[in-house]
Motif scaffolding. Structure first.
Motif, PDB file in Angstrom:
ATOM      1  N   ASP A 136      19.716   1.413  62.195  1.00 49.39           N
ATOM      2  CA  ASP A 136      18.791   2.317  61.511  1.00 49.39           C
ATOM      3  C   ASP A 136      17.929   3.075  62.521  1.00 49.39           C
ATOM      4  O   ASP A 136      17.785   4.293  62.434  1.00 49.39           O
ATOM      5  N   LEU A 137      17.380   2.365  63.485  1.00 53.10           N
ATOM      6  CA  LEU A 137      16.574   3.015  64.518  1.00 53.10           C
ATOM      7  C   LEU A 137      17.428   3.960  65.347  1.00 53.10           C
ATOM      8  O   LEU A 137      17.014   5.085  65.637  1.00 53.10           O
ATOM      9  N   LEU A 138      18.614   3.539  65.711  1.00 59.34           N
ATOM     10  CA  LEU A 138      19.509   4.387  66.498  1.00 59.34           C
ATOM     11  C   LEU A 138      19.827   5.672  65.746  1.00 59.34           C
ATOM     12  O   LEU A 138      19.814   6.762  66.331  1.00 59.34           O
ATOM     13  N   GLU A 139      20.076   5.582  64.456  1.00 57.43           N
ATOM     14  CA  GLU A 139      20.332   6.781  63.646  1.00 57.43           C
ATOM     15  C   GLU A 139      19.125   7.713  63.642  1.00 57.43           C
ATOM     16  O   GLU A 139      19.270   8.932  63.727  1.00 57.43           O
ATOM     17  N   ARG A 140      17.926   7.145  63.562  1.00 60.47           N
ATOM     18  CA  ARG A 140      16.720   7.968  63.570  1.00 60.47           C
ATOM     19  C   ARG A 140      16.485   8.618  64.929  1.00 60.47           C
ATOM     20  O   ARG A 140      16.042   9.765  65.005  1.00 60.47           O
ATOM     21  N   VAL A 141      16.791   7.907  66.013  1.00 62.90           N
ATOM     22  CA  VAL A 141      16.666   8.486  67.359  1.00 62.90           C
ATOM     23  C   VAL A 141      17.647   9.643  67.506  1.00 62.90           C
ATOM     24  O   VAL A 141      17.281  10.723  67.983  1.00 62.90           O
ATOM     25  N   VAL A 142      18.888   9.446  67.070  1.00 65.81           N
ATOM     26  CA  VAL A 142      19.900  10.507  67.152  1.00 65.81           C
ATOM     27  C   VAL A 142      19.470  11.710  66.318  1.00 65.81           C
ATOM     28  O   VAL A 142      19.543  12.851  66.778  1.00 65.81           O
ATOM     29  N   ALA A 143      18.975  11.470  65.124  1.00 67.76           N
ATOM     30  CA  ALA A 143      18.509  12.577  64.276  1.00 67.76           C
ATOM     31  C   ALA A 143      17.342  13.298  64.938  1.00 67.76           C
ATOM     32  O   ALA A 143      17.251  14.526  64.887  1.00 67.76           O
ATOM     33  N   GLY A 144      16.456  12.553  65.584  1.00 72.45           N
ATOM     34  CA  GLY A 144      15.302  13.144  66.254  1.00 72.45           C
ATOM     35  C   GLY A 144      15.681  14.027  67.429  1.00 72.45           C
ATOM     36  O   GLY A 144      14.941  14.946  67.792  1.00 72.45           O
TER      37      GLY A 144
ATOM     38  N   LEU B  32      16.434   2.648  73.891  1.00 73.05           N
ATOM     39  CA  LEU B  32      16.009   1.494  74.689  1.00 73.05           C
ATOM     40  C   LEU B  32      14.528   1.569  75.053  1.00 73.05           C
ATOM     41  O   LEU B  32      13.822   0.560  75.015  1.00 73.05           O
ATOM     42  N   LEU B  33      14.052   2.759  75.386  1.00 74.68           N
ATOM     43  CA  LEU B  33      12.630   2.917  75.713  1.00 74.68           C
ATOM     44  C   LEU B  33      11.757   2.693  74.481  1.00 74.68           C
ATOM     45  O   LEU B  33      10.693   2.075  74.568  1.00 74.68           O
ATOM     46  N   THR B  34      12.211   3.177  73.345  1.00 79.16           N
ATOM     47  CA  THR B  34      11.467   2.980  72.095  1.00 79.16           C
ATOM     48  C   THR B  34      11.343   1.490  71.799  1.00 79.16           C
ATOM     49  O   THR B  34      10.256   1.001  71.464  1.00 79.16           O
ATOM     50  N   ARG B  35      12.432   0.763  71.955  1.00 84.06           N
ATOM     51  CA  ARG B  35      12.411  -0.686  71.724  1.00 84.06           C
ATOM     52  C   ARG B  35      11.554  -1.399  72.770  1.00 84.06           C
ATOM     53  O   ARG B  35      10.788  -2.308  72.436  1.00 84.06           O
ATOM     54  N   HIS B  36      11.685  -0.993  74.015  1.00 84.60           N
ATOM     55  CA  HIS B  36      10.929  -1.626  75.106  1.00 84.60           C
ATOM     56  C   HIS B  36       9.424  -1.579  74.836  1.00 84.60           C
ATOM     57  O   HIS B  36       8.724  -2.562  75.050  1.00 84.60           O
ATOM     58  N   PHE B  37       8.964  -0.434  74.353  1.00 84.70           N
ATOM     59  CA  PHE B  37       7.521  -0.273  74.116  1.00 84.70           C
ATOM     60  C   PHE B  37       7.104  -0.618  72.697  1.00 84.70           C
ATOM     61  O   PHE B  37       5.933  -0.508  72.342  1.00 84.70           O
ATOM     62  N   GLY B  38       8.057  -1.039  71.857  1.00 86.15           N
ATOM     63  CA  GLY B  38       7.721  -1.416  70.485  1.00 86.15           C
ATOM     64  C   GLY B  38       7.189  -0.256  69.668  1.00 86.15           C
ATOM     65  O   GLY B  38       6.317  -0.445  68.811  1.00 86.15           O
TER      66      GLY B  38
ATOM     67  N   ALA C 269       7.862   2.815  65.146  1.00 87.32           N
ATOM     68  CA  ALA C 269       7.143   3.573  64.123  1.00 87.32           C
ATOM     69  C   ALA C 269       7.089   5.081  64.442  1.00 87.32           C
ATOM     70  O   ALA C 269       6.799   5.874  63.551  1.00 87.32           O
ATOM     71  N   ALA C 270       7.404   5.461  65.670  1.00 82.42           N
ATOM     72  CA  ALA C 270       7.432   6.880  66.029  1.00 82.42           C
ATOM     73  C   ALA C 270       8.606   7.585  65.352  1.00 82.42           C
ATOM     74  O   ALA C 270       8.667   8.807  65.320  1.00 82.42           O
ATOM     75  N   TYR C 271       9.532   6.804  64.828  1.00 85.29           N
ATOM     76  CA  TYR C 271      10.706   7.331  64.113  1.00 85.29           C
ATOM     77  C   TYR C 271      10.672   6.856  62.666  1.00 85.29           C
ATOM     78  O   TYR C 271      11.331   5.895  62.313  1.00 85.29           O
ATOM     79  N   PRO C 272       9.849   7.529  61.837  1.00 87.77           N
ATOM     80  CA  PRO C 272       9.724   7.082  60.428  1.00 87.77           C
ATOM     81  C   PRO C 272      10.997   7.302  59.622  1.00 87.77           C
ATOM     82  O   PRO C 272      11.839   8.047  59.948  1.00 87.77           O
TER      83      PRO C 272
END
Length: 113
Positions: A26-34, A101-107, A110-113
């Motif tokens: 889900d997060l990966l899909e949101r990062v790709v969309a972003g 990976l950076l998004t996960r590293h820093f927790g 939520a930047a990708y709603p």
């Protein structure tokens, strides 16, 4: 399967193979969309870790502006950690994977709603 779905699957496979973890799809899909159309451009979809200008751009535009982090040595350390894990000699560091990976590293999921 749409081209975006194919890319998400390719990036998920990359995370499984290179980093040994099961990606949060889900997060990966949101990062790709972003990333928008950049994921479809051969040059823009790849990160040149050896280009200091590009690394600075990731730090400024992604880590500070998108994720809301404060610039400091911990950002450089995280970037270096991801690039080392990905393999410095690997010329195909996918931008979506690096951002994920950076998004996960820093927790900062939520930047990708």
């Amino acid at each position: 399967m749409s081209s975006r779905d194919e890319l998400v699957e390719k990036y998920a496979q990359e995370i499984r193979e290179k980093f040994g973890e099961t990606p949060d799809r889900d997060l990966l899909e949101r990062v790709v969309a972003g990333l928008g159309p950049a994921v479809y451009n051969a040059d823009a979809s790849i990160v040149a870790a050896s280009d200091s200008g590009e690394v600075e751009s990731i730090k400024t535009h992604f880590l500070v502006k998108k994720l809301g982090l404060t610039d400091g040595p911990e950002l450089d350390a995280a970037l270096n950690q991801v690039f080392d894990q990905y393999g410095r000699s690997n010329r195909h560091k996918y931008r979506a994977v690096v951002y994920y990976l950076l998004t996960r590293h820093f927790g900062r999921e939520a930047a990708y709603p």
